[in-house]
Scaffold this motif. Sequence first.
Motif, PDB file in Angstrom:
ATOM      1  N   ASP A   3     -70.824  10.971   1.324  1.00  0.00           N
ATOM      2  CA  ASP A   3     -71.830  10.621   0.323  1.00  0.00           C
ATOM      3  C   ASP A   3     -73.182  11.251   0.641  1.00  0.00           C
ATOM      4  O   ASP A   3     -73.945  11.618  -0.270  1.00  0.00           O
ATOM      5  N   GLU A   4     -73.493  11.370   1.925  1.00  0.00           N
ATOM      6  CA  GLU A   4     -74.775  11.950   2.319  1.00  0.00           C
ATOM      7  C   GLU A   4     -74.831  13.448   1.994  1.00  0.00           C
ATOM      8  O   GLU A   4     -75.818  13.945   1.466  1.00  0.00           O
ATOM      9  N   CYS A   5     -73.756  14.133   2.311  1.00  0.00           N
ATOM     10  CA  CYS A   5     -73.719  15.590   2.074  1.00  0.00           C
ATOM     11  C   CYS A   5     -73.341  15.938   0.644  1.00  0.00           C
ATOM     12  O   CYS A   5     -73.514  17.080   0.199  1.00  0.00           O
ATOM     13  N   GLN A   6     -72.778  14.957  -0.083  1.00  0.00           N
ATOM     14  CA  GLN A   6     -72.354  15.152  -1.470  1.00  0.00           C
ATOM     15  C   GLN A   6     -71.266  16.225  -1.588  1.00  0.00           C
ATOM     16  O   GLN A   6     -71.231  16.993  -2.549  1.00  0.00           O
ATOM     17  N   CYS A   7     -70.387  16.271  -0.596  1.00  0.00           N
ATOM     18  CA  CYS A   7     -69.273  17.220  -0.633  1.00  0.00           C
ATOM     19  C   CYS A   7     -68.245  16.816   0.417  1.00  0.00           C
ATOM     20  O   CYS A   7     -68.488  15.925   1.233  1.00  0.00           O
ATOM     21  N   ASP A   8     -67.074  17.467   0.371  1.00  0.00           N
ATOM     22  CA  ASP A   8     -66.048  17.222   1.388  1.00  0.00           C
ATOM     23  C   ASP A   8     -66.500  17.820   2.718  1.00  0.00           C
ATOM     24  O   ASP A   8     -67.020  18.945   2.763  1.00  0.00           O
ATOM     25  N   ARG A   9     -66.267  17.042   3.777  1.00  0.00           N
ATOM     26  CA  ARG A   9     -66.639  17.501   5.106  1.00  0.00           C
ATOM     27  C   ARG A   9     -65.531  17.155   6.104  1.00  0.00           C
ATOM     28  O   ARG A   9     -64.748  16.225   5.882  1.00  0.00           O
ATOM     29  N   GLU A  10     -65.496  17.883   7.183  1.00  0.00           N
ATOM     30  CA  GLU A  10     -64.622  17.496   8.282  1.00  0.00           C
ATOM     31  C   GLU A  10     -65.232  16.255   8.940  1.00  0.00           C
ATOM     32  O   GLU A  10     -66.457  16.156   9.092  1.00  0.00           O
ATOM     33  N   VAL A  11     -64.375  15.311   9.306  1.00  0.00           N
ATOM     34  CA  VAL A  11     -64.855  14.080   9.929  1.00  0.00           C
ATOM     35  C   VAL A  11     -64.171  13.870  11.275  1.00  0.00           C
ATOM     36  O   VAL A  11     -63.086  14.404  11.521  1.00  0.00           O
ATOM     37  N   ARG A  12     -64.812  13.122  12.135  1.00  0.00           N
ATOM     38  CA  ARG A  12     -64.219  12.731  13.403  1.00  0.00           C
ATOM     39  C   ARG A  12     -63.883  11.242  13.355  1.00  0.00           C
ATOM     40  O   ARG A  12     -64.534  10.464  12.638  1.00  0.00           O
ATOM     41  N   VAL A  13     -62.863  10.857  14.111  1.00  0.00           N
ATOM     42  CA  VAL A  13     -62.472   9.446  14.204  1.00  0.00           C
ATOM     43  C   VAL A  13     -63.213   8.827  15.381  1.00  0.00           C
ATOM     44  O   VAL A  13     -63.155   9.319  16.501  1.00  0.00           O
ATOM     45  N   VAL A  14     -63.925   7.733  15.103  1.00  0.00           N
ATOM     46  CA  VAL A  14     -64.772   7.095  16.109  1.00  0.00           C
ATOM     47  C   VAL A  14     -64.379   5.625  16.238  1.00  0.00           C
ATOM     48  O   VAL A  14     -64.026   4.972  15.259  1.00  0.00           O
ATOM     49  N   GLU A  15     -64.455   5.107  17.465  1.00  0.00           N
ATOM     50  CA  GLU A  15     -64.225   3.690  17.709  1.00  0.00           C
ATOM     51  C   GLU A  15     -65.518   3.054  18.219  1.00  0.00           C
ATOM     52  O   GLU A  15     -66.289   3.689  18.942  1.00  0.00           O
ATOM     53  N   ARG A  16     -65.707   1.793  17.823  1.00  0.00           N
ATOM     54  CA  ARG A  16     -66.860   1.045  18.323  1.00  0.00           C
ATOM     55  C   ARG A  16     -66.491  -0.436  18.361  1.00  0.00           C
ATOM     56  O   ARG A  16     -65.702  -0.911  17.537  1.00  0.00           O
ATOM     57  N   GLU A  17     -67.069  -1.132  19.296  1.00  0.00           N
ATOM     58  CA  GLU A  17     -66.855  -2.572  19.347  1.00  0.00           C
ATOM     59  C   GLU A  17     -67.688  -3.226  18.253  1.00  0.00           C
ATOM     60  O   GLU A  17     -68.866  -2.911  18.085  1.00  0.00           O
ATOM     61  N   ASN A  18     -67.041  -4.127  17.517  1.00  0.00           N
ATOM     62  CA  ASN A  18     -67.742  -4.748  16.400  1.00  0.00           C
ATOM     63  C   ASN A  18     -67.204  -6.157  16.176  1.00  0.00           C
ATOM     64  O   ASN A  18     -66.068  -6.474  16.543  1.00  0.00           O
ATOM     65  N   THR A  19     -68.023  -7.011  15.601  1.00  0.00           N
ATOM     66  CA  THR A  19     -67.607  -8.361  15.231  1.00  0.00           C
ATOM     67  C   THR A  19     -67.382  -8.388  13.728  1.00  0.00           C
ATOM     68  O   THR A  19     -68.304  -8.152  12.946  1.00  0.00           O
ATOM     69  N   LEU A  20     -66.147  -8.662  13.330  1.00  0.00           N
ATOM     70  CA  LEU A  20     -65.776  -8.666  11.921  1.00  0.00           C
ATOM     71  C   LEU A  20     -65.138  -9.998  11.562  1.00  0.00           C
ATOM     72  O   LEU A  20     -64.561 -10.679  12.415  1.00  0.00           O
TER      73      LEU A  20
END
Length: 217
Positions: free
Chosen positions: A14-31
């Motif tokens: 959404d920020e770049c307004q186009c398709d981009r390559e992405v990386r998979v990231v993990e983070r500790e979170n409370t859900l």
Amino acid sequence: MEGPTVTNRIRYCDECQCDREVRVVERENTLMYGNENFNIMEIFAQCTHCNAEVTDEELDTFTLTRLRQAYELKHSFDAQGIKNLRLHFGLTMNVFAKILNIGYSTLKRYESSGSSPDVTQIGIFKLLKAEPTSILKFYEVNKFNLTIDEQRVAESKFQQLFASPDNSPQNREANSAQLVLDDLEFISSTRPLDEETYTSFKKVIDYYRTNPVREPS
């Protein structure tokens, strides 16, 4: 659960307004899951160009699965456990759902890991597992949800499971007080009662508690 693919992922940013390559990231979170908070390792996609978080349905599903597993582990009940419980009674999903007064599609989701029951429903499943005869009380309350044929099938299954080896009139009479007590406690604990009705129930319950019926000799 097998992890998601971590390479060659192209997603819309959404920020770049186009398709981009992405990386998979993990983070500790409370859900939150089932109105409870769980600390898990959340997995998400991040744009390699601007580092913005990017929507990725596969990763969202993976995180949701981790949440559900944490919930089921905490409450010691999972989809297979619910299915095994139903099969113990020899009932179809449709009949079992009607007896417990839940939707067929809801029970189907529970058994397929599509969703998890809330804490109250888990409590019911645990009760049925610990005290299988308690299903008879649910049946008495909800049996009019069933067709006549379904009632006959359910009652036949219950007769096979719970038939007493000694069902003599003497024993039935000796146990009647406890049966009344059990039924009254069950109804008063599962239905909202007005003060007058609750007081009446309480008087009967207290009477049977202080005047037990003597077992036949």
